[in-house]
Structure formats: structure tokens, C-alpha cells
Design a protein around this motif. Structure first.
Motif, PDB file in Angstrom:
ATOM      1  N   LEU A 260       0.826  -1.204   0.000  1.00  0.00           N
ATOM      2  CA  LEU A 260       0.000   0.000   0.000  1.00  0.00           C
ATOM      3  C   LEU A 260       0.862   1.256   0.000  1.00  0.00           C
ATOM      4  N   SER A 261       1.968   1.224   0.742  1.00  0.00           N
ATOM      5  CA  SER A 261       2.863   2.384   0.785  1.00  0.00           C
ATOM      6  C   SER A 261       3.491   2.649  -0.574  1.00  0.00           C
ATOM      7  N   GLU A 262       3.782   1.596  -1.313  1.00  0.00           N
ATOM      8  CA  GLU A 262       4.365   1.766  -2.641  1.00  0.00           C
ATOM      9  C   GLU A 262       3.373   2.400  -3.613  1.00  0.00           C
ATOM     10  N   LEU A 263       2.083   2.151  -3.420  1.00  0.00           N
ATOM     11  CA  LEU A 263       1.075   2.726  -4.319  1.00  0.00           C
ATOM     12  C   LEU A 263       1.044   4.247  -4.247  1.00  0.00           C
ATOM     13  N   VAL A 264       1.291   4.808  -3.057  1.00  0.00           N
ATOM     14  CA  VAL A 264       1.194   6.265  -2.874  1.00  0.00           C
ATOM     15  C   VAL A 264       2.570   6.913  -2.812  1.00  0.00           C
ATOM     16  N   PHE A 339      -1.033   7.401  -7.499  1.00  0.00           N
ATOM     17  CA  PHE A 339      -1.778   6.302  -6.879  1.00  0.00           C
ATOM     18  C   PHE A 339      -2.868   5.782  -7.818  1.00  0.00           C
ATOM     19  N   VAL A 340      -3.654   6.683  -8.384  1.00  0.00           N
ATOM     20  CA  VAL A 340      -4.736   6.262  -9.280  1.00  0.00           C
ATOM     21  C   VAL A 340      -4.176   5.707 -10.582  1.00  0.00           C
ATOM     22  N   LEU A 341      -3.169   6.357 -11.122  1.00  0.00           N
ATOM     23  CA  LEU A 341      -2.586   5.889 -12.390  1.00  0.00           C
ATOM     24  C   LEU A 341      -1.954   4.507 -12.251  1.00  0.00           C
ATOM     25  N   ALA A 426     -10.166  10.113  -0.465  1.00  0.00           N
ATOM     26  CA  ALA A 426     -10.281   9.524   0.871  1.00  0.00           C
ATOM     27  C   ALA A 426      -9.421   8.271   0.995  1.00  0.00           C
ATOM     28  N   ALA A 427      -9.432   7.438  -0.055  1.00  0.00           N
ATOM     29  CA  ALA A 427      -8.589   6.234  -0.029  1.00  0.00           C
ATOM     30  C   ALA A 427      -7.113   6.609   0.037  1.00  0.00           C
ATOM     31  N   PHE A 428      -6.719   7.668  -0.686  1.00  0.00           N
ATOM     32  CA  PHE A 428      -5.329   8.115  -0.661  1.00  0.00           C
ATOM     33  C   PHE A 428      -4.922   8.592   0.727  1.00  0.00           C
ATOM     34  N   ILE A 429      -5.780   9.352   1.394  1.00  0.00           N
ATOM     35  CA  ILE A 429      -5.474   9.840   2.749  1.00  0.00           C
ATOM     36  C   ILE A 429      -5.229   8.671   3.690  1.00  0.00           C
ATOM     37  N   CYS A 430      -6.037   7.632   3.561  1.00  0.00           N
ATOM     38  CA  CYS A 430      -5.890   6.453   4.413  1.00  0.00           C
ATOM     39  C   CYS A 430      -4.577   5.727   4.122  1.00  0.00           C
ATOM     40  N   LEU A 431      -4.295   5.495   2.850  1.00  0.00           N
ATOM     41  CA  LEU A 431      -3.068   4.780   2.484  1.00  0.00           C
ATOM     42  C   LEU A 431      -1.819   5.599   2.789  1.00  0.00           C
ATOM     43  N   ARG A 432      -1.942   6.903   2.734  1.00  0.00           N
ATOM     44  CA  ARG A 432      -0.789   7.773   3.029  1.00  0.00           C
ATOM     45  C   ARG A 432      -0.398   7.688   4.498  1.00  0.00           C
TER      46      ARG A 432
END
Length: 670
Positions: A260-264, A339-341, A426-432
């Protein structure tokens, strides 16, 4: 029901000192700063008693300028001239300017009563909090943190029936316990009592010199975390409930934290298209920051308007001036888009609502982002432009605006009513907030990154309205209808009434109303919007950080030529410390000479200690038997041959003629 927010006592932590900071900006108005709780405390003396009120910043003018004792309050009258005001001039410019001075010195000060009511004793707070009103006798509910200090139990009975059931047959002593209570504010309509932690374990926590032979300085320095160590330990009882209640724990539980950390993460060296995106986003943010000062003032003010009942210390939305700060803000938007890309490139996404399903099957090993059809379409356009060699940062701005509009102003706001995490922001804030090794990172660091995302959203909304205004003007919707001349041409006979309307006709009124509606919906709290979700994280995490025990920081002080070091509530004079070390070394020399060397005939230079002629000597490597060489060939004692350090002891033993002796006391060889 009042949740138990008080963190459990940590006897191993350095005890809270409750020291006051008498900075000039507060001392001039008769106040001080309780640093560990980020609270302004009134120190006015009236009738021989110190006020000791805890005051949120927005109430400072009301508290410090009271010509008479108000009903429902316990504080005496104060009359600080700088806060002189009437009912209509409570926030006049001179008062606002003084608030700004305080914020520059103490940026983390508690602002509102809502924040003040959330403050509880720290994990290292033992006994009552100093410099606020003394504890009073009271009771505390056994099932929650509700406390009361009134003589009757009426308020508790109402509380019990409302939150814990209607069974009143249980005796009062089984439903509550007697305890000492404190409160920061004594106003009847606003006070909130909290239990005073019993002084159990205080002796263990406060006694720094329990270990024999340990100096105050050495014991305290061991509490300091060296560079590179993990940040201060947080009270998990206060941290974990937030992540559970906000849904973050359930959202990330099926996945590996490292993935998850790698995604963001920011673009890696091999992600050339994302590197191109990063450059374009930074270019866009810097360009918009330069235009903020020229934007509509009403819109800038609405962007920072707080919720009803709260006051804002920031009058206008502003942009940072320093370039590296702008890059830091832009980096969060880069992470969001990357993250989305990445999810789209790996085909791990779900289209909502009822859209086409992702190509890759949903597994617990892969995180899937939820996208609307509009979001997916705009990101695909962005992907194509990033892959094109003909596009540069300037060409990508329009596409970035379209992509960000689908993220920050999503079309599925209604669906977010049930699950905020279907929105990529919101998903990005959580994963960040996830730590790569598991769990969540320090809430203090999460607050920093979340504030940057809040800035990015507000900056987009401001630019969105500026672009909408440009389109509004180009559409030629402004015309002369409603003016005096046109009314006369249409045969209006009452020219006088038309003249009275002159100045009230505003062809841009529709657009101003449109701006207000946009910001009221997308830029305020208590809405199903990305910014409202971000604001909730910021406020909750800020409250957690504020209740975390402060770091132990060493401070050098110099008064009248006497140098000292201050750590927590302890202050050690360097001269006194040197004298104590010298005394300890002298005792050590006597012990070594008699018990270890058995009074061997050694040069006097072996037992020399430095004098005080040069207290800042940093070149000498030691004295006497406490010397040591930098290489094996050197002589620590300044002699040569048989007197070298490596053979000094053997020479003395040979001169004495015996290698051991009989100890009559212990009946053994030594």
C-alpha cells in the motif's frame, strides 16, 4: 456519553512539569502559556487570588476585558486595555492583530472551546495539573468519563438514564466513584470536569536518581532519543480508536502495508511518465500560487470560513511564498495522481456505480481503487498525453484540471454517504497514513501531509471559480437589462423609481451566488465531500498530537556568566557538574591506588587531574592514569623507554620485587 479519552498513566515516562512560558506577548496581558497542553492560562491577580483560567484564543478578549463579574462565571474582573471592546467590536482590528502576534509565537495554541473540551491529562501527568484551578471533590461514572462536582446527583441520574439504561435500582456507590476533579474553564455553560489521576507511581516516575551513582544529567540524557530513532511513543488507546472509528483499519486490513505504501509513493527512477506528471503538477501549483493574491477576496475568505460557532484565525486563503514549500504541497497531489494511475495501469480498479468491472480479479493481495466513469475517462486521457512526446507541462494543465475536478468534485457524492473510501482522495489519505512496516505512522506526520492535501483542494477550488468566471464573461451573459436607459425605452413612466433602483442592479449577482453555492458545498465541513473528509482527519489527529507527551529537549542557558543545561524541570550548572565529576574521579583514584595498584610506586603524574584554568580544553586526551594513546607507539605520560604506558605497571612491579601478596583480611592472595 463522554468517552474515556484520558490516556493511561505511563510511569516510565518523564513526568510532566507543567511549566509556564512567560513570553512577552502573553506577559503583557497578564497571561502565560502552559506548554505541555498548548493552553493560555490567565495569571491576573484579583483580591489576592490568581485567576488560573484556561482560555481558548478566541475568548481571550472577552476574558481579559471584563469590567464586572459576569453571571455564570467564576473569574474576577480584568481590564486589559488592548482588549477593550463593546458588543459590536469584539473582533476589531487591534484585537485581531494581537491574536496574530500570539499565533506567530504559539502556532499550536488551543483556539476554540471545542478543542479545550477535548483536552485531557497527558500520559505522564501525575497528580493535578499545575497553574489551573485547584481540584475539587466530585464523582466519576464507572462506565465512562462523565464527571460532576455538584452537590446533588441530578445531572448524573440524567446521564445514567440517557446512556446506560433506566435501571435506577443499583446503588449510587456502585455506579460511580468519588474522586478529585479539575477543569480548565469554570464557566458554568462550558466547563467540563475530568478526573485527577492519583499520584500512584509518582515516586517511581519523579525520582530520577533511584539508581545508585547516577547523576541527574546522565539519567536525563538517557531519556533523549538519539538521532534516527523512532519518534515519541504515542498512547495507543487514544490513537487506535480514531483509525477504527474512521474506518481506516477495516479498509487496509486485507492488504500488506508495504504494498500500500508503494502505491502512494512518489515516482520512482524508472517511471518516466510519472516523472513527467510530477514536473507538470509542480509547474501548475507554482503558477496557481502566484495567482492567489489576485483572486477574488470574497472567495478566498469563504475558503477558510469555519463551521458555525467557531472562529477562524486565518482571514484569507493564502499560498506559500518559499519555493520548496510549494513543492512539498505539490508532492501530495503528485502522490494522489500516481496512486490512481498505478491502479489503472495494473488494471486493479472498480468502476462505480454499476460500471464495467476491472480486468484483473479482486484478491486480497491487490488493492483496488474505486472510480466513477468520468474519473476513469479523464485518467485515460491523462495517460495518453503523458505517453505523448509532444506534450509538455504547459499542455498538461488543462488535462490536470479536468482530472482533479472529477476527484475533488466527484459526481458520486451521494454514494459517499455510506462509504467515503469509494472516493480516491479519501482512499489516498488512508493509504498515506500507513507505515510500511505495519500499522500507522506518527499522527503528527499524518497531520502534516493531510494539511497539504487540504491546501491542494482549496487551491483547485479557487482556480476553478476563476476559470468559471472567465467562461461566464466570454458567454456574453451580462447585458443592459435593468438599467434606467433600457427601462425608459420600454416605456417605463416612473423614472424616479427606476433611479432609486440604480446601483442595486448587479448583472453579476447570479455568478456571485453561484460561487457561494460552490464553496458552501465543496469547501465546508459536515458534507459528503473529499475536503470535508480531509478536514475530519486533520481535526482528530491534531487533538491526538496535542495530548501526546512533549519531547524531552535539552536547552543551554546562561545567566550572569554561569552556563547551565536545562532538561525538563531539571537545570544543572556546568561548573557544579564539573566539580562533581572531579570529586568522583579523585575518589576513583584513591580506590584504584589502594585496592587495585596496592600503593605501587608510580609517578605523581599518574594521579593528576586537570585544573580549572582552561575549562574548554578539547585537545587534551586525558590526565594521568586516565590518559589513553592514539597509537601503540606513543607515551601517554610524556616519558620514553621503560616509562612508556605499555610497560609502566611492569616496571613498578619489578621495582617492588613481588607480584602478589597475602591479604590477611580475606586470607587469600591478591
Amino acid at each position: 456519553m463522554i468517552d474515556d479519552f484520558t490516556t493511561p498513566f505511563n510511569p516510565d515516562a518523564a513526568p510532566a512539569t507543567n511549566d509556564l512560558n512567560y513570553h512577552e506577548v502573553l506577559q503583557n496581558i497578564g497571561c502565560a502559556y502552559l506548554e505541555e497542553y498548548d493552553l493560555i492560562v490567565c495569571r491576573h491577580l484579583e483580591d489576592g487570588m490568581i485567576c488560573e483560567y484556561g482560555i481558548p484564543l478566541i475568548e481571550l478578549s472577552n476574558h481579559c476585558y471584563t469590567t464586572r463579574k459576569a453571571s455564570g462565571t467564576a473569574h474576577s474582573k480584568h481590564a486589559v486595555p488592548v482588549f477593550q471592546h463593546s458588543g459590536t467590536s469584539l473582533y476589531k482590528q487591534t484585537i485581531k492583530d494581537y491574536y496574530q502576534k500570539i499565533l506567530k509565537v504559539f502556532p499550536n495554541v488551543i483556539l476554540t472551546h471545542a478543542e479545550l473540551r477535548a483536552v485531557r491529562p497527558l500520559a505522564n501527568q501525575c497528580g493535578p495539573i499545575r497553574h489551573i484551578r485547584a481540584p475539587v471533590d466530585g464523582h466519576k461514572c464507572k462506565l465512562c468519563d462523565f464527571s460532576w462536582a455538584t452537590k446533588t446527583n441530578r445531572s448524573f441520574l440524567t446521564h445514567w438514564n440517557l446512556y446506560h439504561g433506566t435501571d435506577s435500582s443499583t446503588p449510587m456507590q456502585e455506579r460511580s466513584v468519588k474522586t478529585k476533579l479539575q477543569t480548565f474553564s469554570q464557566d458554568r455553560s462550558r466547563y467540563l470536569y475530568f478526573p485527577v489521576r492519583e499520584e500512584v507511581g509518582k515516586k517511581k516516575s519523579a525520582s530520577i536518581q533511584d539508581a545508585a551513582g547516577t547523576s541527574i544529567l546522565a539519567a536525563q540524557l538517557r531519556r533523549l532519543a538519539p538521532a534516527g530513532h523512532a519518534p515519541r511513543k504515542l498512547a495507543m488507546k487514544a490513537v487506535l480508536p480514531f483509525f477504527q472509528q474512521i474506518g481506516a483499519v477495516d479498509h487496509i486490513s486485507p492488504y500488506k502495508e508495504s504494498m500500500l505504501s508503494e502505491l502512494v509513493a512518489l515516482p520512482a527512477k524508472g517511471e518516466k511518465h510519472l516523472k513527467k506528471l510530477q514536473k507538470a503538477v509542480i509547474f501548475r501549483i507554482e503558477k496557481l500560487c502566484n495567482q492567489v493574491s489576485k483572486a477574488n477576496l470574497a472567495n478566498r475568505q469563504r475558503l477558510v470560513t469555519p463551521r458555525s460557532g467557531e472562529k477562524s484565525m486565518q482571514q484569507l486563503f493564502s499560498a506559500p511564498i518559499v519555493q520548496h514549500t510549494r513543492i512539498a504541497y505539490a508532492s501530495e497531489e503528485v502522490r494522489l495522481l500516481c496512486f490512481v494511475l498505478r491502479c489503472i495501469s495494473n488494471k486493479v480498479y472498480t468502476v462505480l456505480p454499476n460500471g464495467t468491472q476491472p480486468t484483473a480479479p479482486i484478491t486480497h493481495d491487490q488493492y483496488h481503487v474505486s472510480l466513477t466513469t468520468a474519473q476513469l475517462d479523464q485518467f485515460i486521457v491523462l495517460q495518453k498525453k503523458l505517453a505523448s512526446r509532444q506534450t509538455n507541462s504547459e499542455h498538461l494543465i488543462g488535462t490536470l484540471n479536468d482530472v482533479l475536478e472529477t476527484l475533488y468534485m466527484p459526481s458520486n457524492a451521494l454514494e459517499m454517504f455510506r462509504d467515503h473510501y469509494i472516493n480516491p482522495v479519501a482512499a489516498f489519505i488512508c493509504l498515506r497514513a500507513i507505515h510500511p512496516d505495519g500499522g500507522f505512522i506518527n499522527p503528527e506526520n499524518i497531520a502534516y501531509t493531510t494539511v497539504r492535501t487540504q491546501f491542494d483542494i482549496r487551491l483547485f477550488l479557487l482556480d476553478f471559480l476563476e476559470r468559471q468566471f472567465a467562461g461566464y464573461m466570454d458567454s456574453d451573459v451580462t447585458h443592459l437589462e435593468g438599467t434606467v436607459e433600457l427601462q425608459v425605452e420600454k416605456g417605463k413612466k416612473d423614472v424616479r423609481s427606476s433611479i432609486l433602483k440604480w446601483g442595486l442592479q448587479n448583472p453579476g449577482e447570479d455568478f456571485l451566488e453561484y460561487c457561494q453555492r460552490i464553496l458552501d458545498h465543496w469547501a465546508t465541513e459536515m458534507k459528503n465531500t473529499p475536503l470535508a473528509f480531509v478536514r475530519e482527519w486533520i481535526k482528530s489527529l491534531s487533538a491526538i498530537v496535542r495530548k501526546t507527551p512533549a519531547k524531552a529537549i535539552a536547552t543551554w542557558c546562561q545567566r550572569d556568566g554561569d552556563l547551565s543545561i536545562r532538561l525538563l524541570k531539571y537545570e544543572v550548572s556546568i561548573d557544579s557538574y564539573r566539580a562533581a565529576v572531579k570529586s568522583t574521579l579523585e575518589e576513583c583514584i584513591l580506590h584504584i591506588r589502594s585496592k587495585v595498584l596496592f600503593d605501587l610506586d608510580l609517578p605523581k603524574s599518574c594521579f593528576q587531574l586537570p585544573n580549572d584554568s582552561n575549562p574548554r580544553d578539547e585537545t587534551t586526551r586525558g590526565y594521568g592514569i586516565f590518559s589513553f594513546a592514539t597509537n601503540s607507539d606513543s607515551d601517554d605520560f610524556g616519558d620514553s623507554g621503560s616509562r612508556a604506558a605499555s610497560s609502566l605497571l611492569l616496571h613498578a612491579l619489578s621495582k617492588r620485587g613481588n607480584l602478589c601478596q597475602w591479604d590477611k583480611t580475606s586470607n587469600s592472595l591478591s
